[in-house]
Design an enzyme around this catalytic site. Structure first.
Site, PDB file in Angstrom:
ATOM      1  N   ARG A   1       0.852  -1.194   0.000  1.00 12.98           N
ATOM      2  CA  ARG A   1       0.000   0.000   0.000  1.00 12.98           C
ATOM      3  C   ARG A   1       0.887   1.243   0.000  1.00 12.98           C
ATOM      4  O   ARG A   1       2.092   1.149   0.179  1.00 12.98           O
ATOM      5  CB  ARG A   1      -1.037  -0.001   1.131  1.00 12.98           C
ATOM      6  CG  ARG A   1      -0.684  -0.609   2.433  1.00 12.98           C
ATOM      7  CD  ARG A   1       0.414   0.055   3.217  1.00 12.98           C
ATOM      8  NE  ARG A   1       0.140   1.477   3.381  1.00 12.98           N
ATOM      9  CZ  ARG A   1       1.040   2.414   3.538  1.00 12.98           C
ATOM     10  NH1 ARG A   1       2.338   2.112   3.571  1.00 12.98           N
ATOM     11  NH2 ARG A   1       0.711   3.664   3.668  1.00 12.98           N
TER      12      ARG A   1
ATOM     13  N   ALA B   1       0.805   5.117  -2.289  1.00 14.12           N
ATOM     14  CA  ALA B   1       0.644   5.384  -3.725  1.00 14.12           C
ATOM     15  C   ALA B   1       1.820   4.917  -4.612  1.00 14.12           C
ATOM     16  O   ALA B   1       1.620   4.129  -5.542  1.00 14.12           O
ATOM     17  CB  ALA B   1       0.325   6.865  -3.926  1.00 14.12           C
TER      18      ALA B   1
ATOM     19  N   ARG C   1      -7.720  -0.399  -6.532  1.00 13.46           N
ATOM     20  CA  ARG C   1      -7.934   0.740  -5.630  1.00 13.46           C
ATOM     21  C   ARG C   1      -8.104   1.993  -6.495  1.00 13.46           C
ATOM     22  O   ARG C   1      -7.343   2.196  -7.438  1.00 13.46           O
ATOM     23  CB  ARG C   1      -6.755   0.896  -4.645  1.00 13.46           C
ATOM     24  CG  ARG C   1      -6.614  -0.325  -3.727  1.00 13.46           C
ATOM     25  CD  ARG C   1      -5.701  -0.052  -2.562  1.00 13.46           C
ATOM     26  NE  ARG C   1      -6.277   0.883  -1.606  1.00 13.46           N
ATOM     27  CZ  ARG C   1      -5.598   1.421  -0.596  1.00 13.46           C
ATOM     28  NH1 ARG C   1      -4.313   1.110  -0.416  1.00 13.46           N
ATOM     29  NH2 ARG C   1      -6.168   2.260   0.240  1.00 13.46           N
TER      30      ARG C   1
ATOM     31  N   GLN D   1      -1.810   3.018   9.940  1.00 13.62           N
ATOM     32  CA  GLN D   1      -0.512   2.999   9.239  1.00 13.62           C
ATOM     33  C   GLN D   1       0.557   3.786   9.994  1.00 13.62           C
ATOM     34  O   GLN D   1       1.750   3.491   9.885  1.00 13.62           O
ATOM     35  CB  GLN D   1      -0.669   3.588   7.826  1.00 13.62           C
ATOM     36  CG  GLN D   1      -1.464   2.745   6.853  1.00 13.62           C
ATOM     37  CD  GLN D   1      -2.923   3.106   6.820  1.00 13.62           C
ATOM     38  OE1 GLN D   1      -3.480   3.576   7.819  1.00 13.62           O
ATOM     39  NE2 GLN D   1      -3.580   2.893   5.700  1.00 13.62           N
TER      40      GLN D   1
ATOM     41  N   ASP E   1      -1.864  10.831  -2.327  1.00 16.25           N
ATOM     42  CA  ASP E   1      -2.274   9.733  -3.225  1.00 16.25           C
ATOM     43  C   ASP E   1      -2.620  10.243  -4.609  1.00 16.25           C
ATOM     44  O   ASP E   1      -2.493   9.521  -5.603  1.00 16.25           O
ATOM     45  CB  ASP E   1      -3.456   8.984  -2.624  1.00 16.25           C
ATOM     46  CG  ASP E   1      -2.981   8.182  -1.431  1.00 16.25           C
ATOM     47  OD1 ASP E   1      -2.897   8.751  -0.330  1.00 16.25           O
ATOM     48  OD2 ASP E   1      -2.625   7.002  -1.622  1.00 16.25           O
TER      49      ASP E   1
ATOM     50  N   ASN F   1      -5.096  12.626   0.358  1.00 16.45           N
ATOM     51  CA  ASN F   1      -4.209  11.761   1.148  1.00 16.45           C
ATOM     52  C   ASN F   1      -5.080  11.042   2.180  1.00 16.45           C
ATOM     53  O   ASN F   1      -6.307  11.241   2.223  1.00 16.45           O
ATOM     54  CB  ASN F   1      -3.109  12.597   1.813  1.00 16.45           C
ATOM     55  CG  ASN F   1      -2.012  11.732   2.435  1.00 16.45           C
ATOM     56  OD1 ASN F   1      -1.513  10.803   1.793  1.00 16.45           O
ATOM     57  ND2 ASN F   1      -1.663  11.983   3.685  1.00 16.45           N
ATOM     58  N   LYS F   2      -4.462  10.234   2.982  1.00 14.48           N
ATOM     59  CA  LYS F   2      -5.179   9.416   3.970  1.00 14.48           C
ATOM     60  C   LYS F   2      -6.165  10.242   4.786  1.00 14.48           C
ATOM     61  O   LYS F   2      -5.868  11.368   5.184  1.00 14.48           O
ATOM     62  CB  LYS F   2      -4.127   8.760   4.886  1.00 14.48           C
ATOM     63  CG  LYS F   2      -4.648   7.856   5.963  1.00 14.48           C
ATOM     64  CD  LYS F   2      -5.576   6.793   5.445  1.00 14.48           C
ATOM     65  CE  LYS F   2      -4.972   5.914   4.377  1.00 14.48           C
ATOM     66  NZ  LYS F   2      -5.979   5.121   3.631  1.00 14.48           N
TER      67      LYS F   2
HETATM   68  O1  MRU Z   1      -4.535   3.389   2.169  1.00 23.58           O
HETATM   69  P1  MRU Z   1      -3.053   3.537   2.023  1.00 23.58           P
HETATM   70  O2  MRU Z   1      -2.285   2.987   3.180  1.00 23.58           O
HETATM   71  O3  MRU Z   1      -2.567   3.018   0.690  1.00 23.58           O
HETATM   72  O4  MRU Z   1      -2.839   5.098   2.025  1.00 23.58           O
HETATM   73  C1  MRU Z   1      -1.543   5.619   1.946  1.00 23.58           C
HETATM   74  C2  MRU Z   1      -1.465   7.075   2.068  1.00 23.58           C
HETATM   75  O5  MRU Z   1      -2.450   7.776   2.183  1.00 23.58           O
HETATM   76  C3  MRU Z   1      -0.102   7.677   1.971  1.00 23.58           C
HETATM   77  O6  MRU Z   1       0.029   8.775   2.808  1.00 23.58           O
HETATM   78  C4  MRU Z   1       0.112   8.122   0.525  1.00 23.58           C
HETATM   79  O7  MRU Z   1      -0.102   7.049  -0.334  1.00 23.58           O
HETATM   80  C5  MRU Z   1       1.449   8.666   0.306  1.00 23.58           C
HETATM   81  S1  MRU Z   1       2.625   7.368   0.194  1.00 23.58           S
HETATM   82  C6  MRU Z   1       4.137   7.954  -0.193  1.00 23.58           C
END
Ligand code: MRU
Length: 344
Positions: free
Chosen positions: A47, A49, A90, A199, A240, A250-251
Site C-alpha cells: 500500500r 501510492a 484501488r 498505518q 495519493d 491523502n489518507k
Molecule cells: O490506504 P493507504 O495505506 O494506501 O494510504 C496511503 C497514504 O495515504 C499515503 O500517505 C500516501 O499514499 C502517500 S505514500 C508515499
C-alpha cells in the site's frame, strides 16, 4: 540498518513485505501471478501510492508472462484485460493508473515479437522502481531546503505512512524526515496513529524504530492539542493524488490536520513525486475517494466495538484544499500549490 524495500524482484517472482503483519511480524509474500498481485494491492499487503504503482507495474509483467499467445494483436488485447483487473484494485492513488498506462504504452510501442515485449515490460517495471527510489531521495533533499531555520532541531508531525514501505524505498514525507535526521535537523517525529488502518502506529513508527529516529505515536485526535502546546514545528504528509490546482488527496484525517495546522500557524507541506500529480483533474473535487469495508470502523483487532444496528461511513482518503498547503515538495523543487502547473 538494511534499507526497507517493500517490493523486490527476485528469482522471477515478486516479494512483497506483508504490511498487514507489521510491526509484529516481518513476512515476505511471494507473488508470481498477476491476479495475486491485484489481490495484494486490494487487501493492502502492499500500500501507499508509489509502492502500489511499482507493484502494479510488476503485476503487468506477471500478467504478460501468463499470456500464451505469440500473436501480437491477441497478446495486446489480453494485456489490456490484465490492466483492467489491476486498475480495479484501488481507485484513489493515481500512481496505480500512471504505472499501468506507462506499461501499456511501452507494450504498444515495442516493435518485435511478443517475447521482446515481455522483456521490455520487465525492464520497464524495474525502471519504474529504480526511478521512484531516486525520486524519493530527491524529494528528501528538496525537503531539507524548506526546513525552518529555528529551532535548530525540529519536531515534525506526519500522518499515515509515506515512508519506504509506501514507495520503492526511502519515502516521500518520511523521506524528508529521514533526510532531516541525517542532516542533524530532526529532534523527533510525531506519528498520528491514523485510524482506521493505523498505518502511522504500525508502519511509520516501525520504520522510525528501524533507524533509531525518536518517534512519539499519538492518536489522531491529539494533534491539535500538541500543536497548541507548541510541540510541533512542521507537518509533512504524502499524497495519493494531487489535482492540477494543488488540492491533495491523502489518507483520511489529513484535511483535518491541515485545518488545525493553519489555526496554529504550523507550516503544512505535502511531499510527493510528480507521478502523483494528476494534471487532467482541475480540482480535488474530481478525485475519486475510495470507501472501504465498514469492519475497519466497527472492529478493533478481532473485537467488535459498536452495537448492532449502527450505520457506518468509511472514506479512506480526504482532499486537502490547496489554500491550506504551504508547499508541495517534489523531486524537481518545492512549489506553492498554485505553481504546481508549471511542473507539467
Ligand atoms: O490506504 P493507504 O495505506 O494506501 O494510504 C496511503 C497514504 O495515504 C499515503 O500517505 C500516501 O499514499 C502517500 S505514500 C508515499
Amino acid at each position: 540498518m538494511n534499507p526497507i524495500y517493500p517490493v523486490v524482484w527476485s528469482n522471477n517472482k515478486v516479494l512483497l513485505i506483508d504490511q498487514t503483519c507489521l510491526p509484529n511480524q516481518y513476512t515476505l509474500v511471494e507473488i508470481s501471478r498477476y491476479e495475486d498481485m491485484a489481490k495484494a494491492i486490494k487487501t493492502m499487503i502492499v500500500r501507499g501510492a508509489p509502492a502500489i504503482g511499482v507493484a502494479a507495474a510488476y503485476g503487468m509483467y506477471l500478467g504478460a508472462r501468463e499470456i500464451p499467445s505469440q500473436d501480437r494483436e491477441i497478446f495486446l488485447k489480453q494485456l489490456e484485460k490484465v490492466a483492467e483487473i489491476l486498475r480495479q484494485t484501488r481507485p484513489t492513488a493515481v500512481n496505480l493508473f500512471w504505472a499501468i498506462s506507462r506499461m501499456l504504452k511501452i507494450a504498444y510501442e515495442t516493435i518485435g515479437t511478443v517475447e521482446d515485449i515481455k522483456n521490455i515490460l520487465l525492464q520497464t517495471a524495474q525502471l519504474i522502481q529504480k526511478e521512484d527510489l531516486q525520486t524519493c531521495q530527491a524529494i528528501g533533499n528538496n525537503g531539507l531546503k524548506i526546513l525552518p531555520a529555528n529551532p535548530e532541531k525540529l519536531t515534525i508531525l506526519t500522518h499515515c505512512n509515506a515512508g519506504a514501505l509506501a514507495t520503492a524505498g526511502y519515502g516521500t514525507a518520511l523521506g524528508v524526515i529521514r533526510s532531516a535526521w541525517t542532516a542533524g535537523r530532526l529532534k523527533r517525529v510525531y506519528a498520528d496513529e491514523t485510524r482506521p488502518r493505523l498505518q502511522g502506529a504500525k508502519l511509520t513508527a516501525w520504520e522510525c524504530v528501524q533507524e533509531q529516529i525518536p518517534v512519539t505515536v499519538i492518536s489522531d485526535n491529539m494533534a491539535a492539542h500538541c500543536m497548541k502546546q507548541g510541540r510541533i514545528d512542521l507537518v509533512v504528509v504524502g499524497a495519493d493524488r494531487i489535482a492540477a490546482n494543488g488540492d491533495a488527496a491523502n489518507k483520511i484525517g489529513t484535511y483535518g490536520l491541515a485545518v488545525i495546522s493553519k489555526m496554529h500557524q504550523v507550516p503544512f507541506y505535502v511531499a510527493a513525486p510528480l507521478s502523483t500529480v494528476d494534471f487532467e483533474l482541475e480540482t480535488g473535487e474530481q478525485i475519486t475517494i475510495e470507501e472501504r469495508d465498514p469492519s475497519e470502523i466497527y472492529q478493533v483487532g478481532n473485537t467488535r466495538i459498536c452495537a448492532d444496528g449502527v450505520d457506518y461511513y468509511n472514506p479512506a482518503f480526504d482532499v486537502t484544499p490547496a489554500a491550506l498547503i504551504t508547499g508541495i515538495i517534489t523531486e524537481q523543487k518545492t512549489v506553492k500549490p498554485k505553481e504546481l502547473i508549471t511542473l507539467k
